[in-house]
Motif scaffolding. Sequence first.
Motif, PDB file in Angstrom:
ATOM      1  N   GLN A  52      -7.163   7.613   4.307  1.00 22.81           N
ATOM      2  CA  GLN A  52      -6.375   6.491   4.843  1.00 22.81           C
ATOM      3  C   GLN A  52      -6.094   5.466   3.763  1.00 22.81           C
ATOM      4  O   GLN A  52      -5.024   4.858   3.735  1.00 22.81           O
ATOM      5  CB  GLN A  52      -7.120   5.824   6.004  1.00 22.81           C
ATOM      6  CG  GLN A  52      -7.091   6.664   7.276  1.00 22.81           C
ATOM      7  CD  GLN A  52      -8.092   6.174   8.321  1.00 22.81           C
ATOM      8  OE1 GLN A  52      -8.905   5.292   8.046  1.00 22.81           O
ATOM      9  NE2 GLN A  52      -8.031   6.756   9.499  1.00 22.81           N
ATOM     10  N   SER A  53      -7.056   5.276   2.866  1.00 20.82           N
ATOM     11  CA  SER A  53      -6.879   4.234   1.839  1.00 20.82           C
ATOM     12  C   SER A  53      -5.740   4.579   0.875  1.00 20.82           C
ATOM     13  O   SER A  53      -5.237   3.696   0.184  1.00 20.82           O
ATOM     14  CB  SER A  53      -8.184   4.001   1.070  1.00 20.82           C
ATOM     15  OG  SER A  53      -8.395   5.064   0.168  1.00 20.82           O
ATOM     16  N   ILE A  54      -5.347   5.840   0.802  1.00 18.67           N
ATOM     17  CA  ILE A  54      -4.188   6.174  -0.044  1.00 18.67           C
ATOM     18  C   ILE A  54      -2.955   6.511   0.806  1.00 18.67           C
ATOM     19  O   ILE A  54      -1.982   7.066   0.306  1.00 18.67           O
ATOM     20  CB  ILE A  54      -4.497   7.304  -1.057  1.00 18.67           C
ATOM     21  CG1 ILE A  54      -5.005   8.571  -0.365  1.00 18.67           C
ATOM     22  CG2 ILE A  54      -5.484   6.828  -2.105  1.00 18.67           C
ATOM     23  CD1 ILE A  54      -5.015   9.797  -1.284  1.00 18.67           C
ATOM     24  N   GLY A  55      -3.017   6.172   2.082  1.00 18.19           N
ATOM     25  CA  GLY A  55      -1.821   6.290   2.915  1.00 18.19           C
ATOM     26  C   GLY A  55      -1.582   7.668   3.515  1.00 18.19           C
ATOM     27  O   GLY A  55      -0.481   7.962   3.970  1.00 18.19           O
ATOM     28  N   VAL A  56      -2.637   8.499   3.530  1.00 20.16           N
ATOM     29  CA  VAL A  56      -2.509   9.838   4.120  1.00 20.16           C
ATOM     30  C   VAL A  56      -2.698   9.744   5.638  1.00 20.16           C
ATOM     31  O   VAL A  56      -3.514   8.957   6.120  1.00 20.16           O
ATOM     32  CB  VAL A  56      -3.578  10.779   3.512  1.00 20.16           C
ATOM     33  CG1 VAL A  56      -3.772  12.032   4.340  1.00 20.16           C
ATOM     34  CG2 VAL A  56      -3.225  11.123   2.072  1.00 20.16           C
ATOM     35  N   VAL A 112      10.167   3.838   0.889  1.00 22.15           N
ATOM     36  CA  VAL A 112       8.830   4.270   0.465  1.00 22.15           C
ATOM     37  C   VAL A 112       8.610   5.725   0.884  1.00 22.15           C
ATOM     38  O   VAL A 112       9.341   6.268   1.704  1.00 22.15           O
ATOM     39  CB  VAL A 112       7.726   3.384   1.086  1.00 22.15           C
ATOM     40  CG1 VAL A 112       7.866   1.939   0.634  1.00 22.15           C
ATOM     41  CG2 VAL A 112       7.723   3.481   2.608  1.00 22.15           C
ATOM     42  N   ARG A 113       7.596   6.326   0.299  1.00 21.64           N
ATOM     43  CA  ARG A 113       7.271   7.722   0.596  1.00 21.64           C
ATOM     44  C   ARG A 113       6.669   7.872   1.992  1.00 21.64           C
ATOM     45  O   ARG A 113       5.872   7.028   2.423  1.00 21.64           O
ATOM     46  CB  ARG A 113       6.273   8.263  -0.431  1.00 21.64           C
ATOM     47  CG  ARG A 113       6.892   8.491  -1.798  1.00 21.64           C
ATOM     48  CD  ARG A 113       7.840   9.646  -1.739  1.00 21.64           C
ATOM     49  NE  ARG A 113       8.624   9.751  -2.964  1.00 21.64           N
ATOM     50  CZ  ARG A 113       9.668  10.560  -3.072  1.00 21.64           C
ATOM     51  NH1 ARG A 113      10.049  11.316  -2.052  1.00 21.64           N
ATOM     52  NH2 ARG A 113      10.346  10.618  -4.181  1.00 21.64           N
ATOM     53  N   ASN A 114       7.020   8.951   2.655  1.00 22.87           N
ATOM     54  CA  ASN A 114       6.390   9.291   3.936  1.00 22.87           C
ATOM     55  C   ASN A 114       4.923   9.629   3.681  1.00 22.87           C
ATOM     56  O   ASN A 114       4.575  10.106   2.592  1.00 22.87           O
ATOM     57  CB  ASN A 114       7.064  10.511   4.561  1.00 22.87           C
ATOM     58  CG  ASN A 114       8.501  10.227   4.937  1.00 22.87           C
ATOM     59  OD1 ASN A 114       8.898   9.067   5.085  1.00 22.87           O
ATOM     60  ND2 ASN A 114       9.287  11.278   5.089  1.00 22.87           N
ATOM     61  N   PRO A 115       4.070   9.433   4.673  1.00 25.06           N
ATOM     62  CA  PRO A 115       2.671   9.827   4.466  1.00 25.06           C
ATOM     63  C   PRO A 115       2.544  11.344   4.378  1.00 25.06           C
ATOM     64  O   PRO A 115       3.315  12.083   5.005  1.00 25.06           O
ATOM     65  CB  PRO A 115       1.952   9.296   5.709  1.00 25.06           C
ATOM     66  CG  PRO A 115       3.000   8.966   6.692  1.00 25.06           C
ATOM     67  CD  PRO A 115       4.305   8.810   5.970  1.00 25.06           C
ATOM     68  N   GLY A 164       0.805  -1.224   0.000  1.00 24.86           N
ATOM     69  CA  GLY A 164       0.000   0.000   0.000  1.00 24.86           C
ATOM     70  C   GLY A 164       0.838   1.273   0.000  1.00 24.86           C
ATOM     71  O   GLY A 164       0.314   2.348  -0.236  1.00 24.86           O
ATOM     72  N   HIS A 165       2.133   1.150   0.279  1.00 21.79           N
ATOM     73  CA  HIS A 165       3.002   2.332   0.275  1.00 21.79           C
ATOM     74  C   HIS A 165       3.513   2.613  -1.137  1.00 21.79           C
ATOM     75  O   HIS A 165       3.494   1.743  -2.006  1.00 21.79           O
ATOM     76  CB  HIS A 165       4.179   2.134   1.234  1.00 21.79           C
ATOM     77  CG  HIS A 165       3.768   2.193   2.670  1.00 21.79           C
ATOM     78  ND1 HIS A 165       3.895   3.326   3.440  1.00 21.79           N
ATOM     79  CD2 HIS A 165       3.200   1.263   3.471  1.00 21.79           C
ATOM     80  CE1 HIS A 165       3.433   3.087   4.653  1.00 21.79           C
ATOM     81  NE2 HIS A 165       3.011   1.830   4.700  1.00 21.79           N
ATOM     82  N   ILE A 166       4.000   3.827  -1.325  1.00 22.44           N
ATOM     83  CA  ILE A 166       4.480   4.244  -2.644  1.00 22.44           C
ATOM     84  C   ILE A 166       5.997   4.140  -2.679  1.00 22.44           C
ATOM     85  O   ILE A 166       6.686   4.713  -1.826  1.00 22.44           O
ATOM     86  CB  ILE A 166       4.004   5.673  -2.954  1.00 22.44           C
ATOM     87  CG1 ILE A 166       2.474   5.656  -3.100  1.00 22.44           C
ATOM     88  CG2 ILE A 166       4.653   6.212  -4.214  1.00 22.44           C
ATOM     89  CD1 ILE A 166       1.826   6.980  -2.897  1.00 22.44           C
ATOM     90  N   LEU A 167       6.485   3.416  -3.666  1.00 19.70           N
ATOM     91  CA  LEU A 167       7.923   3.197  -3.789  1.00 19.70           C
ATOM     92  C   LEU A 167       8.624   4.533  -4.089  1.00 19.70           C
ATOM     93  O   LEU A 167       8.214   5.273  -4.976  1.00 19.70           O
ATOM     94  CB  LEU A 167       8.151   2.199  -4.929  1.00 19.70           C
ATOM     95  CG  LEU A 167       9.493   1.515  -5.025  1.00 19.70           C
ATOM     96  CD1 LEU A 167       9.787   0.697  -3.770  1.00 19.70           C
ATOM     97  CD2 LEU A 167       9.519   0.591  -6.245  1.00 19.70           C
ATOM     98  N   ALA A 168       9.698   4.806  -3.332  1.00 18.85           N
ATOM     99  CA  ALA A 168      10.361   6.114  -3.462  1.00 18.85           C
ATOM    100  C   ALA A 168      11.338   6.161  -4.639  1.00 18.85           C
ATOM    101  O   ALA A 168      11.529   7.217  -5.245  1.00 18.85           O
ATOM    102  CB  ALA A 168      11.078   6.461  -2.169  1.00 18.85           C
ATOM    103  N   ASN A 169      11.960   5.041  -4.957  1.00 23.80           N
ATOM    104  CA  ASN A 169      13.011   5.045  -6.001  1.00 23.80           C
ATOM    105  C   ASN A 169      12.795   3.909  -6.987  1.00 23.80           C
ATOM    106  O   ASN A 169      12.221   2.880  -6.634  1.00 23.80           O
ATOM    107  CB  ASN A 169      14.387   4.832  -5.343  1.00 23.80           C
ATOM    108  CG  ASN A 169      14.631   5.844  -4.249  1.00 23.80           C
ATOM    109  OD1 ASN A 169      14.640   7.037  -4.496  1.00 23.80           O
ATOM    110  ND2 ASN A 169      14.784   5.364  -3.028  1.00 23.80           N
ATOM    111  N   ASP A 170      13.331   4.107  -8.203  1.00 19.78           N
ATOM    112  CA  ASP A 170      13.369   2.988  -9.140  1.00 19.78           C
ATOM    113  C   ASP A 170      14.143   1.856  -8.474  1.00 19.78           C
ATOM    114  O   ASP A 170      15.202   2.089  -7.892  1.00 19.78           O
ATOM    115  CB  ASP A 170      14.118   3.381 -10.427  1.00 19.78           C
ATOM    116  CG  ASP A 170      13.252   4.239 -11.345  1.00 19.78           C
ATOM    117  OD1 ASP A 170      12.042   4.356 -11.096  1.00 19.78           O
ATOM    118  OD2 ASP A 170      13.812   4.786 -12.316  1.00 19.78           O
ATOM    119  N   THR A 171      13.603   0.655  -8.561  1.00 21.34           N
ATOM    120  CA  THR A 171      14.267  -0.485  -7.926  1.00 21.34           C
ATOM    121  C   THR A 171      14.708  -1.461  -9.010  1.00 21.34           C
ATOM    122  O   THR A 171      13.875  -1.961  -9.775  1.00 21.34           O
ATOM    123  CB  THR A 171      13.296  -1.165  -6.938  1.00 21.34           C
ATOM    124  OG1 THR A 171      12.903  -0.181  -5.978  1.00 21.34           O
ATOM    125  CG2 THR A 171      13.957  -2.328  -6.213  1.00 21.34           C
TER     126      THR A 171
END
Length: 415
Positions: A221-225, A181-184, A44-51
């Motif tokens: 909350q469903s988008i991680g805010v 991952v990105r911070n909320p 559910g978190h957003i990846l911060a960098n190309d992996t």
Amino acid sequence: MSTPLGTATSPSRLTPLEEALPQLMQTASTLVGEHTLPLLQCRGHILANDTLAPLDVPGYDNSAMDGFALNSKELQSGRRNFVIMQRIPAGSLGTALQPGTVARIFTGAPLPPGADAVVMQENCKADADSVTVLQDVNPGENVRRRGDDIVAGSLLLAAGHRLAAADVGLLAASGLAEVSVRNPLRVALLTTGNELVRPGVSLQPGQIYNSNFYAISALLQSIGVTVIDCGIVGDDQTATEQALLHAAELADCVISSGGVSAGEEDHVRNALQAQGELALWKLAIKPGKPFAWGRLLGKAFFGLPGNPVSAYVTFMLMVRPYLLRCMGASNLHPQTYRVTAGFELSESAERQEYLRVRLVTDAAAGERNGMPMAVPFGNQSSGVLSSLSHADGLLVIPPFTAVAKGDMLSYMPLL
Ligand code: AMP
Ligand code: MG
């Protein structure tokens, strides 16, 4: 000093969504930093960098079946009977295959050197130390090649991707134990209205329960805010101004509900103009006409309508993509599909409509070849929250459009 928000539209004009949304999105940029999470917490978190893939998966040629690993050239040259010289279960290594021999092999076990195919055990007649192969096998058959799934050095997952369960598996298969991952994003949410009380308290005459705080919080909350509860504000200009400023101090972004129309008891727009900047007011959509977007203390502000369906729909169409971009996400808008209308509607007016519909495939609703049809909830009033709860998605009726049964229309799932 922050950059201006662009053309502040004339206050009385209804702005079409196709115009308002790009204007809003232009002002969005990634606002949050990143942190490292163990794999089990990253869904559910957003990846911060190309992996990038650190290794090939599979890491070695291996058997896709329980059977016998052999050199297919020997079969092609007419040999059918082989000596079983070795046994290779998953997790073990075999030795080089000698001419005239096969290896008993199991799913996932590495192919021994010299073998190029696996014959399924169902296609053999075997005893303890020899086997007769009953079917031809092509080179590579029943073999999973090194790198078939993932090639070392390739892009495994791109920055901005929201990690789903399958992605967690993909990262694990690549040996990655944690990801960045990105911070909320921190969003302050306040609701306006003298009539509102929280669930759990008994209602006095004239009061209603505050459903917007809960529905919009759940969407956030469903988008991680991270939601900052700024409470219920009475219908008073000074109180609204103070509440908006306080909210803007606490968060990256502010959302209010209610009080955004032009009535005497609606103070949000005036409060925003007194303390900040108004960029947009009134969208040409139904539900959701009263909607304010602007800026307060350099933070984005969204004034959602009070009617629960209008608040929800305007959040989905305008606010959600904006917040996702602020969180560094790449997939901002729900996928839309063309679906068949299972109903008729007389010509709509100048506002684009978002009907709450269910996709129905049962015969009674006119199913043809299993193709779903969109059927609207009976009461499409913007105050009827049941219409959203019942619906699978929103069906878009363009301005000045009549609908006949069987028409193809754009459909957006409610996520
Ligand atoms: P308003 O936009 O403030 O004029 O509100 C429009 C309608 O939505 C009114 O019937 C309000 O009572 C209702 N409403 C406003 N805020 C909420 C809320 N937070 N939860 C449920 N209904 C609300
Ligand atoms: Mg109100």
